[in-house]
Write a protein that holds these residues in place. Structure first.
Motif, PDB file in Angstrom:
ATOM      1  N   SER A 181       0.839  -1.210   0.000  1.00  0.00           N
ATOM      2  CA  SER A 181       0.000   0.000   0.000  1.00  0.00           C
ATOM      3  C   SER A 181       0.869   1.254   0.000  1.00  0.00           C
ATOM      4  O   SER A 181       0.588   2.223  -0.711  1.00  0.00           O
ATOM      5  CB  SER A 181      -0.929   0.004   1.220  1.00  0.00           C
ATOM      6  N   ASP A 190       0.015   9.580  -4.260  1.00  0.00           N
ATOM      7  CA  ASP A 190      -1.274   9.597  -3.555  1.00  0.00           C
ATOM      8  C   ASP A 190      -1.043   9.941  -2.079  1.00  0.00           C
ATOM      9  O   ASP A 190      -0.822   9.054  -1.250  1.00  0.00           O
ATOM     10  CB  ASP A 190      -1.934   8.225  -3.711  1.00  0.00           C
ATOM     11  N   GLN A 192      -3.079  11.078   0.242  1.00  0.00           N
ATOM     12  CA  GLN A 192      -4.087  10.535   1.155  1.00  0.00           C
ATOM     13  C   GLN A 192      -3.852   9.046   1.387  1.00  0.00           C
ATOM     14  O   GLN A 192      -4.011   8.535   2.494  1.00  0.00           O
ATOM     15  CB  GLN A 192      -5.499  10.763   0.601  1.00  0.00           C
ATOM     16  N   GLY A 193      -3.432   8.347   0.325  1.00  0.00           N
ATOM     17  CA  GLY A 193      -3.119   6.928   0.465  1.00  0.00           C
ATOM     18  C   GLY A 193      -1.971   6.699   1.435  1.00  0.00           C
ATOM     19  O   GLY A 193      -1.986   5.755   2.232  1.00  0.00           O
ATOM     20  N   LEU A 195      -1.149   8.783   3.910  1.00  0.00           N
ATOM     21  CA  LEU A 195      -1.684   9.093   5.245  1.00  0.00           C
ATOM     22  C   LEU A 195      -2.475   7.922   5.801  1.00  0.00           C
ATOM     23  O   LEU A 195      -2.429   7.638   6.997  1.00  0.00           O
ATOM     24  CB  LEU A 195      -2.579  10.338   5.195  1.00  0.00           C
ATOM     25  N   ASN A 196      -3.187   7.226   4.932  1.00  0.00           N
ATOM     26  CA  ASN A 196      -4.012   6.098   5.372  1.00  0.00           C
ATOM     27  C   ASN A 196      -3.171   4.937   5.898  1.00  0.00           C
ATOM     28  O   ASN A 196      -3.602   4.208   6.792  1.00  0.00           O
ATOM     29  CB  ASN A 196      -4.897   5.599   4.225  1.00  0.00           C
ATOM     30  N   VAL A 197      -1.978   4.741   5.324  1.00  0.00           N
ATOM     31  CA  VAL A 197      -1.149   3.601   5.725  1.00  0.00           C
ATOM     32  C   VAL A 197      -0.199   3.954   6.873  1.00  0.00           C
ATOM     33  O   VAL A 197       0.280   3.076   7.590  1.00  0.00           O
ATOM     34  CB  VAL A 197      -0.371   3.023   4.516  1.00  0.00           C
ATOM     35  N   ARG A 273      -0.816  -0.727  10.184  1.00  0.00           N
ATOM     36  CA  ARG A 273      -0.326   0.623   9.861  1.00  0.00           C
ATOM     37  C   ARG A 273       1.185   0.674  10.073  1.00  0.00           C
ATOM     38  O   ARG A 273       1.747  -0.015  10.927  1.00  0.00           O
ATOM     39  CB  ARG A 273      -0.976   1.693  10.782  1.00  0.00           C
TER      40      ARG A 273
END
Length: 298
Positions: A181, A190, A192-193, A195-197, A273
């Motif tokens: 990811s 990306d 936001q991608g 930040l998500n991981v 994460r």
């Protein structure tokens, strides 16, 4: 020296060489220094009367530990003058190391970075006991202390490490998915991608050794890490691509800028994460990332 002496000595040394290298590397965090320690170990081993050796593996580990301890004290002084954080030298490892969950956790750059905070003797004892399951009598002989003192040192080192290591380390598959990811988000820009991981309190540690640009202190917090990484990519220019690999028995990435190796990125993953990023850019530490190094705890 005649064949009667060198034959059995050579066979024993070769049989345990990968183990001895792993012991030295886990103590020193440097493959080149570990190789030097093995050379010193060999020179002492060939002078030993094998008829007096009860357990050749334990004896060889003892010699290796003593030589590594001597070098570790020298390295500690060298590290104090190092520019920025000092990370262990990343090694490309075979799949069998990743399959040994306990060994791969102990060899991870995240755990080895924690070991840097121990004293040389604490590190030696922790490595011998926790990673290689060496008995206290043999540990005591290796460090020149009593078994009781070795136990006390082991307890102190374990408490120190446990306070800093992940409470819930990810499974190998969770770690691989988090790295995939991260790679996708990095390569496509990306944010936001990413930040998500990244965990909110993620820590980014980079090692340029004064030879490559790197943060002089750990960067803490997802948004700060993101800003730092985005800024670094912008400054570098060119196209950044990640190549999935196994670093010290754990999923990692070799990052290439316009096809040229820029560095090796290792991860600490908890609860799916990324909580730790360890980026080695120092070119002197990137000599072993294109061929596998055999590591073992046996």
């Amino acid at each position: 020296m005649n064949d009667h002496v060198t034959g059995p000595a050579t066979e024993a040394f070769v049989a345990h060489r990968d183990l001895l290298f792993t012991v030295a590397y886990e103590m020193l965090g440097s493959a080149a220094d570990a190789e030097d320690v093995l050379q010193d170990t060999w020179l002492r081993w060939v002078r030993v009367d094998l008829a007096q050796v009860r357990d050749q593996r334990a004896y060889l580990v003892r010699i290796t530990t003593r030589q590594a301890l001597n070098r570790l004290r020298t390295l500690k002084r060298r590290k104090e003058a190092y520019v920025g954080p000092w990370l262990p030298e990343p090694l490309l490892t075979a799949p069998d190391v990743a399959e040994d969950v306990e060994l791969s956790e102990n060899l991870s750059l995240a755990l080895m970075f924690i070991l840097e905070t121990l004293s040389p003797t604490e590190r030696a004892v922790f490595v011998l006991r926790e990673v290689f399951d060496i008995g206290y009598d043999d540990i005591a002989a290796a460090i020149g202390k009593s078994p009781t003192a070795a136990r006390q040192t082991a307890h102190r080192a374990r408490r120190h490490v446990d306070a800093r290591r992940p409470r819930t380390p990810a499974s190998p598959e969770e770690a691989r998915e988090a790295v995939r990811s991260f790679q996708r988000a990095l390569e496509t820009g990306d944010l936001q991608g990413l930040l998500n991981v990244l965990a909110p309190d993620v820590v980014f540690v980079s090692d340029g050794g004064g030879l490559k640009l790197a943060a002089l202190r750990p960067v803490i917090g997802a948004e700060k890490v993101l800003r730092y990484m985005a800024g670094s990519v912008d400054k570098a220019g060119g196209t950044l691509a990640g190549e999935p690999t196994t670093v010290n028995g754990n999923p990692g990435l070799i990052l290439r800028l316009d096809g040229v190796i820029d560095g090796v990125l290792a991860f600490r993953v908890e609860n799916a994460r990324v909580t730790g990023l360890y980026y080695v850019r120092n070119p002197e530490k990137l000599t072993r990332v294109e061929s596998e190094t055999p590591l073992t705890s046996r």
